[in-house]
Write an enzyme that holds these catalytic residues in place. Structure first.
Site, PDB file in Angstrom:
ATOM      1  N   ASP A  99      16.099  59.724 -25.230  1.00 46.93           N
ATOM      2  CA  ASP A  99      15.168  59.435 -25.682  1.00 46.93           C
ATOM      3  C   ASP A  99      13.844  58.839 -26.847  1.00 46.93           C
ATOM      4  O   ASP A  99      12.736  58.234 -26.262  1.00 46.93           O
ATOM      5  CB  ASP A  99      14.344  61.306 -25.873  1.00 46.93           C
ATOM      6  CG  ASP A  99      16.222  60.867 -26.994  1.00 46.93           C
ATOM      7  OD1 ASP A  99      16.484  60.282 -27.002  1.00 46.93           O
ATOM      8  OD2 ASP A  99      16.034  62.301 -27.443  1.00 46.93           O
ATOM      9  N   ASP A 110      11.228  54.231 -13.849  1.00 45.18           N
ATOM     10  CA  ASP A 110       9.984  54.435 -13.358  1.00 45.18           C
ATOM     11  C   ASP A 110       9.014  54.090 -15.053  1.00 45.18           C
ATOM     12  O   ASP A 110       7.711  54.006 -14.945  1.00 45.18           O
ATOM     13  CB  ASP A 110       9.749  55.643 -13.023  1.00 45.18           C
ATOM     14  CG  ASP A 110       9.953  55.644 -11.422  1.00 45.18           C
ATOM     15  OD1 ASP A 110      10.564  55.021 -10.630  1.00 45.18           O
ATOM     16  OD2 ASP A 110       9.228  56.951 -11.092  1.00 45.18           O
ATOM     17  N   LYS A 169      22.854  58.714 -24.426  1.00 42.12           N
ATOM     18  CA  LYS A 169      23.115  59.957 -25.237  1.00 42.12           C
ATOM     19  C   LYS A 169      23.869  60.251 -26.059  1.00 42.12           C
ATOM     20  O   LYS A 169      24.574  61.953 -25.324  1.00 42.12           O
ATOM     21  CB  LYS A 169      22.233  61.413 -23.912  1.00 42.12           C
ATOM     22  CG  LYS A 169      21.958  62.483 -24.893  1.00 42.12           C
ATOM     23  CD  LYS A 169      19.988  61.905 -24.858  1.00 42.12           C
ATOM     24  CE  LYS A 169      20.607  63.245 -26.148  1.00 42.12           C
ATOM     25  NZ  LYS A 169      18.615  62.984 -27.189  1.00 42.12           N
ATOM     26  N   ASP A 220      17.034  54.776 -13.778  1.00 41.85           N
ATOM     27  CA  ASP A 220      16.068  55.839 -13.064  1.00 41.85           C
ATOM     28  C   ASP A 220      14.928  55.670 -13.432  1.00 41.85           C
ATOM     29  O   ASP A 220      13.760  56.110 -13.167  1.00 41.85           O
ATOM     30  CB  ASP A 220      16.497  57.359 -12.080  1.00 41.85           C
ATOM     31  CG  ASP A 220      15.957  57.402 -10.845  1.00 41.85           C
ATOM     32  OD1 ASP A 220      14.876  57.057  -9.846  1.00 41.85           O
ATOM     33  OD2 ASP A 220      15.668  58.810 -10.429  1.00 41.85           O
ATOM     34  N   TYR A 268      25.298  60.687 -10.270  1.00 32.92           N
ATOM     35  CA  TYR A 268      24.103  60.606  -9.104  1.00 32.92           C
ATOM     36  C   TYR A 268      25.381  60.935  -7.665  1.00 32.92           C
ATOM     37  O   TYR A 268      24.765  61.684  -6.445  1.00 32.92           O
ATOM     38  CB  TYR A 268      23.623  59.384  -8.174  1.00 32.92           C
ATOM     39  CG  TYR A 268      22.093  59.159  -8.776  1.00 32.92           C
ATOM     40  CD1 TYR A 268      21.661  59.500  -9.866  1.00 32.92           C
ATOM     41  CD2 TYR A 268      21.640  58.640  -8.363  1.00 32.92           C
ATOM     42  CE1 TYR A 268      20.106  59.407 -10.512  1.00 32.92           C
ATOM     43  CE2 TYR A 268      19.647  58.483  -7.963  1.00 32.92           C
ATOM     44  CZ  TYR A 268      19.717  58.876  -8.576  1.00 32.92           C
ATOM     45  OH  TYR A 268      18.103  59.155  -9.250  1.00 32.92           O
TER      46      TYR A 268
END
Ligand code: IPM
Ligand code: MG
Length: 352
Positions: A218, A246, A186, A242, A136
């Protein structure tokens, strides 16, 4: 207890007004509120989504109660003038590095989840998302590559101290809740994640009472929808957080119920400086119609009392009043009901 109220755009003003009403109904002595413009509202009034006066009001406060930013009219503005830059700017300027996003299915609302009821009913987790680093806030740009093609690029990085401080927040939250901690990364692909994982393992040594596991992002996405009950506290970086937050909120079935806290490094008299906002956006399609569910913002105000002002009992009173209102059948449109913004605020106040 100085609170800067930044209502913002779309439904932001409506939902923050109800949260302020709930705070006022508690009759807290020493609570002072100042209002300032943010987002598209600030861009219209002052030419910038995060005007200096707004940033100053936030800095001068002990906590910020934030509505939402975002306005389709601004989608074609240069990036630095878009409303989203206001929230990113506040996070960075105020060093709000620790984002707490609790997601749980309220009893009796399991049917709203797109997940099977028995799976959804077990969903009750806290996502601790790092909020001021990662891809970001890394260097970014566009360029023409050697083949003459236009190319976009964004640098992802985490420095050890950034990971260490968010890991401490997550371990403390897990220890306090008596919950296991899952660190999501990851590390099978990204160097950034390898550093993340190494630091989390290192910090774990200071919290022998917390069970820690690691999960690739994942797999975490899969587990969130197949076995959400296996998570207690999850800690992850800005981008993965993020996306997963959601996903978690979609599993709850409504984003009208989910609060958040973004905590900084500065201590207040009885807690930590923070910004509190519903996780939903500005919902321009229903703005100004008195239809939005203010519960997420009301619950964000409860988090503010807890984290910035050390008022645990008052925070719990608000949370209990919201749960009671839901149990009594008070439902916004997001929950398939017909109660409007003001009616829901009133219903919560009546149950304090
Ligand atoms: C969030 C939002 C923001 C983010 C946007 C509005 C910049 O999606 O708070 O999750 O990506 O962090
Ligand atoms: Mg988001």
């Amino acid at each position: 207890m100085k609170v800067a109220v930044l209502p913002g755009d779309g439904i932001g003003p409506e939902v923050t007004a109800e949260a302020v009403g709930v705070l006022e109904a508690l009759g807290l002595t020493g609570l002072t509120l100042t209002h300032a413009d943010v987002g598209a509202a600030a861009w219209r009034a002052h030419g910038h989504p995060l005007p200096p006066a707004t940033l100053e009001a936030a800095r001068a406060a002990d906590a910020v109660l934030f509505g939402a930013v975002g306005d389709p009219d601004c989608d074609t503005l240069e990036r630095h003038l878009r409303p989203e830059q206001a929230i990113l700017g506040l996070r960075k300027e105020l060093d709000l590095f620790a984002n707490l996003r609790p997601a749980k299915v309220f009893a009796g609302l399991e049917h709203l989840s797109p997940l099977r009821g028995d799976v959804a009913g077990a969903l009750d987790l806290l996502i601790v998302r790092e909020l001021t680093g990662d891809v970001y806030f890394g260097a970014k740009g566009q360029r023409i590559n050697d083949q003459g093609a236009r190319e976009g690029w964004d640098a992802m990085s985490y420095a050890e101290p950034e990971v260490r401080r968010i890991a401490h927040v997550a371990f403390r939250a897990a220890a306090a809740a008596g919950q296991p901690l899952t660190s999501v990364d990851k590390a099978n692909v990204l160097e950034t994640s390898q550093v993340w994982r190494d630091v989390v393992v290192d910090v774990a040594g200071e919290y022998p009472g917390v069970t820690l596991d690691h999960m690739y992002v994942d797999n975490a996405a899969m587990q969130l929808v197949s076995h959400p009950g296996r998570f207690g506290v999850m800690v992850t970086g800005n981008l993965f957080g993020d996306i997963l937050s959601d996903l978690a909120s979609a599993c709850v079935g409504s984003i009208g119920l989910l609060p958040s806290a973004s905590l900084g490094s500065r201590q207040t008299a009885h807690g930590t400086f923070g910004l509190y906002e519903p996780i939903h956006g500005s919902a321009p399609d229903i703005a100004g119609q008195g239809k939005a569910n203010p519960m997420a913002t009301i619950l964000s105000a409860a988090m503010m009392l807890r984290h910035s002002f050390g008022l645990e009992a008052e925070a719990a009173r608000i949370e209990a009043a919201v749960a009671r209102a839901l149990a009594d059948g008070i439902r916004g449109g997001d929950l398939g009901g017909s109660h409007g913004t003001a009616a829901i605020g009133e219903a919560v106040r009546a149950r304090l």
